[in-house]
Design a protein around this motif. Structure first.
Motif, short mmCIF file in Angstrom:
data_model
loop_
_atom_site.label_atom_id
_atom_site.label_comp_id
_atom_site.label_asym_id
_atom_site.label_seq_id
_atom_site.Cartn_x
_atom_site.Cartn_y
_atom_site.Cartn_z
N SER A 36 13.89 -17.84 -16.14
CA SER A 36 12.70 -17.15 -16.08
C SER A 36 11.32 -17.79 -16.33
O SER A 36 10.26 -17.08 -16.37
CB SER A 36 12.86 -16.03 -17.24
OG SER A 36 13.10 -16.98 -18.53
N SER A 37 11.34 -19.13 -16.28
CA SER A 37 10.04 -19.96 -16.60
C SER A 37 9.02 -19.64 -15.29
O SER A 37 9.55 -20.24 -14.15
CB SER A 37 10.30 -21.33 -16.94
OG SER A 37 10.94 -21.29 -18.26
N PRO A 38 8.07 -19.39 -15.36
CA PRO A 38 7.21 -19.21 -14.34
C PRO A 38 6.36 -20.64 -13.60
O PRO A 38 6.27 -21.38 -14.65
CB PRO A 38 6.14 -18.40 -14.49
CG PRO A 38 5.97 -18.62 -15.94
CD PRO A 38 7.41 -18.71 -16.50
N ASN A 39 6.42 -20.86 -12.56
CA ASN A 39 5.69 -21.96 -12.13
C ASN A 39 6.31 -23.57 -12.74
O ASN A 39 5.57 -24.32 -13.06
CB ASN A 39 4.41 -22.07 -12.28
CG ASN A 39 3.76 -20.66 -11.63
OD1 ASN A 39 4.10 -20.47 -10.49
ND2 ASN A 39 2.57 -20.31 -12.30
N THR A 40 7.59 -23.44 -12.55
CA THR A 40 8.12 -24.78 -13.31
C THR A 40 8.88 -25.42 -12.22
O THR A 40 10.15 -25.58 -12.11
CB THR A 40 9.20 -24.45 -14.39
OG1 THR A 40 10.05 -23.39 -13.96
CG2 THR A 40 8.48 -23.99 -15.74
N ALA A 41 8.20 -26.19 -11.36
CA ALA A 41 9.02 -27.03 -10.34
C ALA A 41 9.37 -28.09 -10.99
O ALA A 41 8.95 -28.82 -12.03
CB ALA A 41 7.93 -27.42 -9.17
#
Length: 82
Positions: A36-41
């Motif tokens: 669910s973490s956004p923008n976590t490449a």
């Protein structure tokens, strides 16, 4: 530049970024973040050449490896749990 054998967990945005690097080796890394973490490449390669991404476990909210158009790299044995 060589990075190996480290664990990165719950980093904001990119866990590890290489910018304008040459001859990068990233191996035996463990990169984890909740789905669910956004923008976590996991890894971000920006204008980087001759990068080798080998034997890594990457499970993040977005993508395992993100690279821009100017980047040249090879991946071997990448386990992505995305």
């Amino acid at each position: 530049m060589s990075v190996q054998g480290i664990t990165m967990q719950n980093g904001p945005q990119f866990h590890l970024m290489f910018t304008r690097c040459t001859d990068v080796k990233a191996s035996f890394l463990r990169v984890v973040a909740p789905e669910s973490s956004p923008n976590t490449a996991g890894l971000h390669l920006n204008d980087t050449t001759h990068a080798q991404i080998m034997d890594n476990l990457i499970s993040t909210g977005q993508c395992a490896v993100h690279a821009n158009a100017m980047t040249k790299f090879r991946m071997y044995l990448l386990a992505s749990l995305d």
